[in-house]
Write a protein that holds these residues in place. Structure first.
Motif, PDB file in Angstrom:
ATOM      1  N   LYS A 222       0.825  -1.207   0.000  1.00 61.20           N
ATOM      2  CA  LYS A 222       0.000   0.000   0.000  1.00 61.20           C
ATOM      3  C   LYS A 222       0.860   1.259   0.000  1.00 61.20           C
ATOM      4  N   ARG A 223       2.015   1.207   0.667  1.00 59.29           N
ATOM      5  CA  ARG A 223       2.908   2.373   0.683  1.00 59.29           C
ATOM      6  C   ARG A 223       3.429   2.672  -0.724  1.00 59.29           C
ATOM      7  N   GLU A 224       3.814   1.643  -1.452  1.00 58.66           N
ATOM      8  CA  GLU A 224       4.322   1.833  -2.808  1.00 58.66           C
ATOM      9  C   GLU A 224       3.220   2.335  -3.754  1.00 58.66           C
ATOM     10  N   VAL A 225       2.025   1.777  -3.618  1.00 55.62           N
ATOM     11  CA  VAL A 225       0.917   2.215  -4.471  1.00 55.62           C
ATOM     12  C   VAL A 225       0.560   3.668  -4.188  1.00 55.62           C
ATOM     13  N   LEU A 226       0.519   4.032  -2.916  1.00 53.93           N
ATOM     14  CA  LEU A 226       0.193   5.405  -2.553  1.00 53.93           C
ATOM     15  C   LEU A 226       1.270   6.373  -3.028  1.00 53.93           C
ATOM     16  N   GLY A 227       2.545   5.974  -2.900  1.00 50.68           N
ATOM     17  CA  GLY A 227       3.623   6.828  -3.385  1.00 50.68           C
ATOM     18  C   GLY A 227       3.599   6.990  -4.898  1.00 50.68           C
ATOM     19  N   TYR A 228       3.320   5.897  -5.616  1.00 44.71           N
ATOM     20  CA  TYR A 228       3.223   5.984  -7.081  1.00 44.71           C
ATOM     21  C   TYR A 228       2.022   6.816  -7.507  1.00 44.71           C
ATOM     22  N   PHE A 229       0.912   6.703  -6.766  1.00 45.14           N
ATOM     23  CA  PHE A 229      -0.272   7.503  -7.074  1.00 45.14           C
ATOM     24  C   PHE A 229      -0.007   8.994  -6.866  1.00 45.14           C
ATOM     25  N   LEU A 230       0.667   9.343  -5.743  1.00 44.99           N
ATOM     26  CA  LEU A 230       0.916  10.755  -5.429  1.00 44.99           C
ATOM     27  C   LEU A 230       1.892  11.405  -6.403  1.00 44.99           C
ATOM     28  N   TYR A 231       2.624  10.599  -7.172  1.00 40.40           N
ATOM     29  CA  TYR A 231       3.572  11.174  -8.135  1.00 40.40           C
ATOM     30  C   TYR A 231       2.847  11.962  -9.227  1.00 40.40           C
ATOM     31  N   PHE A 232       1.681  11.498  -9.637  1.00 40.60           N
ATOM     32  CA  PHE A 232       0.972  12.135 -10.741  1.00 40.60           C
ATOM     33  C   PHE A 232       0.355  13.480 -10.365  1.00 40.60           C
ATOM     34  N   PRO A 233      -0.381  13.606  -9.248  1.00 39.79           N
ATOM     35  CA  PRO A 233      -0.914  14.932  -8.917  1.00 39.79           C
ATOM     36  C   PRO A 233       0.131  15.910  -8.404  1.00 39.79           C
ATOM     37  N   ASN A 234       1.174  15.418  -7.726  1.00 41.75           N
ATOM     38  CA  ASN A 234       2.170  16.316  -7.148  1.00 41.75           C
ATOM     39  C   ASN A 234       3.238  16.751  -8.145  1.00 41.75           C
ATOM     40  N   VAL A 235       3.619  15.849  -9.049  1.00 44.87           N
ATOM     41  CA  VAL A 235       4.698  16.154  -9.997  1.00 44.87           C
ATOM     42  C   VAL A 235       4.145  16.484 -11.388  1.00 44.87           C
ATOM     43  N   ASN A 236       3.291  15.625 -11.913  1.00 42.68           N
ATOM     44  CA  ASN A 236       2.743  15.830 -13.266  1.00 42.68           C
ATOM     45  C   ASN A 236       1.485  16.677 -13.289  1.00 42.68           C
ATOM     46  N   LYS A 237       1.006  17.086 -12.120  1.00 42.26           N
ATOM     47  CA  LYS A 237      -0.173  17.954 -12.004  1.00 42.26           C
ATOM     48  C   LYS A 237      -1.410  17.332 -12.661  1.00 42.26           C
ATOM     49  N   LYS A 238      -1.607  16.043 -12.439  1.00 41.19           N
ATOM     50  CA  LYS A 238      -2.781  15.360 -12.959  1.00 41.19           C
ATOM     51  C   LYS A 238      -3.907  15.414 -11.928  1.00 41.19           C
ATOM     52  N   THR A 239      -5.132  15.201 -12.394  1.00 41.88           N
ATOM     53  CA  THR A 239      -6.260  15.149 -11.479  1.00 41.88           C
ATOM     54  C   THR A 239      -6.263  13.831 -10.703  1.00 41.88           C
ATOM     55  N   ILE A 240      -7.100  13.771  -9.673  1.00 37.30           N
ATOM     56  CA  ILE A 240      -7.172  12.565  -8.848  1.00 37.30           C
ATOM     57  C   ILE A 240      -7.673  11.381  -9.668  1.00 37.30           C
ATOM     58  N   SER A 241      -8.687  11.612 -10.504  1.00 33.70           N
ATOM     59  CA  SER A 241      -9.252  10.522 -11.303  1.00 33.70           C
ATOM     60  C   SER A 241      -8.246   9.998 -12.318  1.00 33.70           C
ATOM     61  N   VAL A 242      -7.554  10.904 -12.999  1.00 36.97           N
ATOM     62  CA  VAL A 242      -6.562  10.490 -13.990  1.00 36.97           C
ATOM     63  C   VAL A 242      -5.399   9.772 -13.313  1.00 36.97           C
ATOM     64  N   SER A 243      -4.981  10.277 -12.167  1.00 35.53           N
ATOM     65  CA  SER A 243      -3.874   9.647 -11.439  1.00 35.53           C
ATOM     66  C   SER A 243      -4.246   8.240 -10.994  1.00 35.53           C
ATOM     67  N   ALA A 244      -5.478   8.073 -10.506  1.00 38.67           N
ATOM     68  CA  ALA A 244      -5.918   6.740 -10.070  1.00 38.67           C
ATOM     69  C   ALA A 244      -6.002   5.771 -11.248  1.00 38.67           C
ATOM     70  N   SER A 245      -6.451   6.250 -12.409  1.00 36.41           N
ATOM     71  CA  SER A 245      -6.534   5.386 -13.594  1.00 36.41           C
ATOM     72  C   SER A 245      -5.150   4.952 -14.062  1.00 36.41           C
ATOM     73  N   MET A 246      -4.189   5.885 -14.088  1.00 32.21           N
ATOM     74  CA  MET A 246      -2.837   5.549 -14.512  1.00 32.21           C
ATOM     75  C   MET A 246      -2.171   4.599 -13.515  1.00 32.21           C
ATOM     76  N   CYS A 247      -2.435   4.796 -12.236  1.00 33.13           N
ATOM     77  CA  CYS A 247      -1.881   3.893 -11.219  1.00 33.13           C
ATOM     78  C   CYS A 247      -2.484   2.499 -11.352  1.00 33.13           C
ATOM     79  N   ALA A 248      -3.793   2.428 -11.624  1.00 38.11           N
ATOM     80  CA  ALA A 248      -4.449   1.132 -11.788  1.00 38.11           C
ATOM     81  C   ALA A 248      -3.902   0.380 -12.999  1.00 38.11           C
ATOM     82  N   THR A 249      -3.602   1.097 -14.070  1.00 37.85           N
ATOM     83  CA  THR A 249      -3.032   0.456 -15.264  1.00 37.85           C
ATOM     84  C   THR A 249      -1.683  -0.179 -14.961  1.00 37.85           C
TER      85      THR A 249
END
Length: 321
Positions: free
Chosen positions: A27-54
């Motif tokens: 869960k720590r790795e998934v959460l860290g990978y998820f937070l990379y998209f909104p914090n670094v790439n400035k993606k939305t929560i929904s887009v970040s969750a979809s990319m993490c799920a892929t």
């Protein structure tokens, strides 16, 4: 206050660009990978969750374990993020409840982010794969490496391949039959062609339904302020008492609405065509005005002046100022 300033925050997650290693992510790795998209790439929560799920699906595809659908994986990622946000929001609060929540959340971060189906153990998995999944669910998965499982083709893929093979075989047989038809003489060609056509079912054309909406009927419905839905009930009751079958007549709400819009245009054009005085001749126009009690925009009745012009026995309402 001094205790709040010196308090440690072990639940702070560092964004990571990619989940590395040959193991199922925690869960720590998934959460860290998820937070990379909104914090670094400035993606939305929904887009970040979809990319993490892929990316999670790619990792879990190394095993033969059945996993959840993508939408359910996205929901689990969002729930994990929401839980982390709630704990992080109250990080400066000093209370027993907050300390217990932080300790429980930090402990859960080291466990597997499980996206397998609830009945995955009841599927066609080998004993080694089942033991691996049970171990992953029960213990810390930070050091557990994914074994080299033998890749199994899913049943639906096998059925799809079988269908493709059957279709190619049917296409091959049909091609041979067409070649034999083209190589015969004209008489045999006609006979074979007719036999070949008999094997193919001809598409059945649906029966055209009757249209009972007319400009006169539309005008009557508009004058009585009948809605499209109520008009359906009225016409259905009339057809029931007549010799016409309801299934042979198009009286749906949408059909009546489209017919009334078309008929209103026809009525408007007829009114304009009828009221065309000959401008080249000396024509006398009669101007009439009369007070009418009409509703206003403020939901009460006011006295308004209706202006009407008449010529050759025809009348025309010019407006109600």
């Amino acid at each position: 206050m001094d205790g709040a300033k010196s308090k440690n925050y072990p639940f702070i997650i560092t964004p990571i660009k990619k989940i590395v290693g040959n193991r199922l992510p925690s869960k720590r790795e998934v959460l860290g990978y998820f937070l990379y998209f909104p914090n670094v790439n400035k993606k939305t929560i929904s887009v970040s969750a979809s990319m993490c799920a892929t990316h999670l699906i790619e990792i879990w595809s190394k095993t033969n374990i059945l996993i959840k659908h993508t939408c359910h994986i996205v929901t689990r990622i969002k729930k994990l993020h929401t839980k982390w946000m709630n704990v992080n929001k109250n990080k400066n609060r000093i209370s027993t409840t907050q300390n217990n929540d932080e300790a429980a959340f930090v402990e859960s971060l080291n466990y597997l982010f499980d996206i397998s189906l609830a009945n995955a153990l009841n599927s066609d998995l080998s004993k080694e794969e089942k033991d691996f999944l049970v171990t992953q669910r029960e213990m810390d998965c930070s050091r557990t490496v994914i074994p080299n499982f033998k890749k199994v083709i899913p049943k639906n893929t096998r059925s799809n391949n079988k269908k493709v093979i059957e279709f190619k075989e049917l296409e091959r047989r049909t091609g041979k039959k067409l070649e034999s038809l083209s190589s015969t003489d004209d008489s045999s060609h006609n006979t074979s062609h007719s036999e070949f056509e008999c094997d193919i079912e001809k598409p059945t054309t649906s029966k055209t339904r009757l249209k009972i909406m007319t400009p006169h009927l539309t005008s009557a419905l508009d004058r009585t302020n009948v809605s499209n839905r109520n008009a359906t009930y009225i016409l259905a009751a009339i057809l029931t008492n007549s010799d016409t079958e309801i299934k042979d007549v198009s009286i749906s709400k949408d059909t009546i609405r489209r017919a009334r819009i078309s008929d209103r245009k026809i009525i408007s054009e007829e009114i304009l065509n009828l009221f065309k005085p000959h401008c080249t001749l000396m024509v006398t126009l009669g101007l009439h005005s009369d007070g009418k009690m009409l509703p206003s925009d403020k939901k009460y009745v006011v006295d308004r002046l209706a202006v009407i012009v008449s010529v050759d026995g025809n009348t025309k309402l010019l407006g109600v100022p």
